[in-house]
Design an enzyme around this catalytic site. Sequence first.
Site, mmCIF file in Angstrom:
data_model
loop_
_atom_site.group_PDB
_atom_site.id
_atom_site.type_symbol
_atom_site.label_atom_id
_atom_site.label_comp_id
_atom_site.label_asym_id
_atom_site.label_seq_id
_atom_site.Cartn_x
_atom_site.Cartn_y
_atom_site.Cartn_z
ATOM 1 N N GLU A 146 -7.953 3.901 -6.907
ATOM 2 C CA GLU A 146 -7.426 4.385 -5.744
ATOM 3 C C GLU A 146 -8.456 3.653 -4.743
ATOM 4 O O GLU A 146 -9.446 4.224 -5.217
ATOM 5 C CB GLU A 146 -6.701 5.752 -5.239
ATOM 6 N N ASP A 147 -7.395 3.677 -3.287
ATOM 7 C CA ASP A 147 -8.936 2.808 -2.377
ATOM 8 C C ASP A 147 -8.968 4.087 -1.589
ATOM 9 O O ASP A 147 -10.084 4.346 -1.401
ATOM 10 C CB ASP A 147 -8.336 1.629 -1.427
ATOM 11 N N VAL A 157 -9.043 4.087 8.816
ATOM 12 C CA VAL A 157 -10.436 2.798 8.352
ATOM 13 C C VAL A 157 -9.630 1.502 7.849
ATOM 14 O O VAL A 157 -8.634 1.629 7.330
ATOM 15 C CB VAL A 157 -11.418 3.035 7.661
ATOM 16 N N LYS A 189 -10.555 11.525 2.596
ATOM 17 C CA LYS A 189 -10.704 11.868 3.983
ATOM 18 C C LYS A 189 -10.128 13.375 3.303
ATOM 19 O O LYS A 189 -9.383 13.636 3.556
ATOM 20 C CB LYS A 189 -9.201 11.035 4.266
ATOM 21 N N ASP A 241 -6.409 -1.726 5.022
ATOM 22 C CA ASP A 241 -4.762 -3.022 6.048
ATOM 23 C C ASP A 241 -4.442 -1.906 7.133
ATOM 24 O O ASP A 241 -4.615 -0.810 7.245
ATOM 25 C CB ASP A 241 -3.957 -3.416 4.907
ATOM 26 N N LYS A 296 -1.426 -2.155 -2.952
ATOM 27 C CA LYS A 296 -2.140 -3.925 -2.398
ATOM 28 C C LYS A 296 -3.810 -3.138 -2.467
ATOM 29 O O LYS A 296 -4.602 -3.531 -2.824
ATOM 30 C CB LYS A 296 -1.962 -4.522 -1.726
ATOM 31 N N GLY A 297 -3.731 -2.029 -2.129
ATOM 32 C CA GLY A 297 -5.352 -2.237 -1.162
ATOM 33 C C GLY A 297 -6.223 -2.069 -2.185
ATOM 34 O O GLY A 297 -7.539 -2.407 -1.865
ATOM 35 N N ASP A 330 -5.785 10.118 0.458
ATOM 36 C CA ASP A 330 -5.695 10.281 2.487
ATOM 37 C C ASP A 330 -5.059 12.548 2.262
ATOM 38 O O ASP A 330 -5.615 13.456 2.041
ATOM 39 C CB ASP A 330 -5.372 9.546 3.316
HETATM 40 P P1 IMP Z 1 -2.311 9.427 0.419
HETATM 41 O O1 IMP Z 1 -0.322 9.453 0.493
HETATM 42 O O2 IMP Z 1 -1.726 10.246 2.331
HETATM 43 O O3 IMP Z 1 -3.071 10.068 -0.071
HETATM 44 O O4 IMP Z 1 -2.417 7.905 1.288
HETATM 45 C C1 IMP Z 1 -2.176 7.477 0.427
HETATM 46 C C2 IMP Z 1 -2.881 5.320 1.390
HETATM 47 O O5 IMP Z 1 -2.033 5.823 2.144
HETATM 48 C C3 IMP Z 1 -4.132 5.171 0.545
HETATM 49 O O6 IMP Z 1 -3.016 4.625 -0.735
HETATM 50 C C4 IMP Z 1 -3.534 3.734 1.773
HETATM 51 O O7 IMP Z 1 -3.466 2.750 1.075
HETATM 52 C C5 IMP Z 1 -3.137 4.429 2.623
HETATM 53 N N1 IMP Z 1 -4.470 5.087 3.461
HETATM 54 C C6 IMP Z 1 -4.569 5.998 3.808
HETATM 55 N N2 IMP Z 1 -5.465 5.809 4.681
HETATM 56 C C7 IMP Z 1 -5.514 4.804 5.190
HETATM 57 C C8 IMP Z 1 -6.514 4.892 6.116
HETATM 58 O O8 IMP Z 1 -7.309 5.186 6.838
HETATM 59 N N3 IMP Z 1 -6.267 3.373 6.671
HETATM 60 C C9 IMP Z 1 -5.257 2.318 5.725
HETATM 61 N N4 IMP Z 1 -4.828 3.093 4.495
HETATM 62 C C10 IMP Z 1 -5.156 4.580 4.478
HETATM 63 MG MG MG Z 2 -1.482 1.021 2.613
#
Ligand code: IMP
Ligand code: MG
Length: 172
Positions: free
Chosen positions: A96-97, A150, A128, A156, A40-41, A100
């Site tokens: 993408e929001d 964050v 990040k 969220d 949803k982000g 990470d």
């Molecule tokens: P990844 O797959 O680890 O790159 O994570 C991506 C998803 O994790 C993002 O689309 C967010 O929904 C969630 N996410 C990663 N870091 C944060 C944060 O600091 N706050 C909130 N949601 C996060």
């Molecule tokens: Mg999320």
Amino acid sequence: MPKLETIITEEQIAKKVAELAERIRQDYQNAPIHLIAVLKGSAYFLADLSRKLGDDVTIDFVKVSSYGDAKTSSGTVQIVKDLDDSIEGKNVLIVEDIIDTGTTLNHLRELFQLRKPKSLRVVALLSKAQARRINTTVEYIGFEIPDHFVVGYGLDHAERYRNLPFIANLRD
Ligand code: IMP
Ligand code: MG
């Protein structure tokens, strides 16, 4: 009680979104752009970015399994809601929001590439870099931020804080 500490203001977000839209529109010229937001982000970012892109834009949504209530990635990605429309032959831009670990994006890139889009790029408002575990390409990045959790502007913690107009560190 968790404490919020603003790291990016509403004004800074608006300025960055406008800049990103201008860069993107320049790169694509007048070609149609098919935006895919990851729920949803990214819904807030999609709404603002799409309105700055002008013609010719279409949107779709995908939902992947999330962190649940945890603050760290589980490392697995599952499609919870797939796209409504075919992306074959389209200029797909994943919205993408935040990137990470890179797990979610890497999975989506591989999945969407199989569906033969004309082009496939990614725009992320936040990144990040220090937390990256999987090397994945992100063509457009709004802000590089430190590896802290964050919230706000779509992001969220346990479904709260998405509607904050700014981005803040969440500290216990
Ligand atoms: P990844 O797959 O680890 O790159 O994570 C991506 C998803 O994790 C993002 O689309 C967010 O929904 C969630 N996410 C990663 N870091 C944060 C944060 O600091 N706050 C909130 N949601 C996060
Ligand atoms: Mg999320």
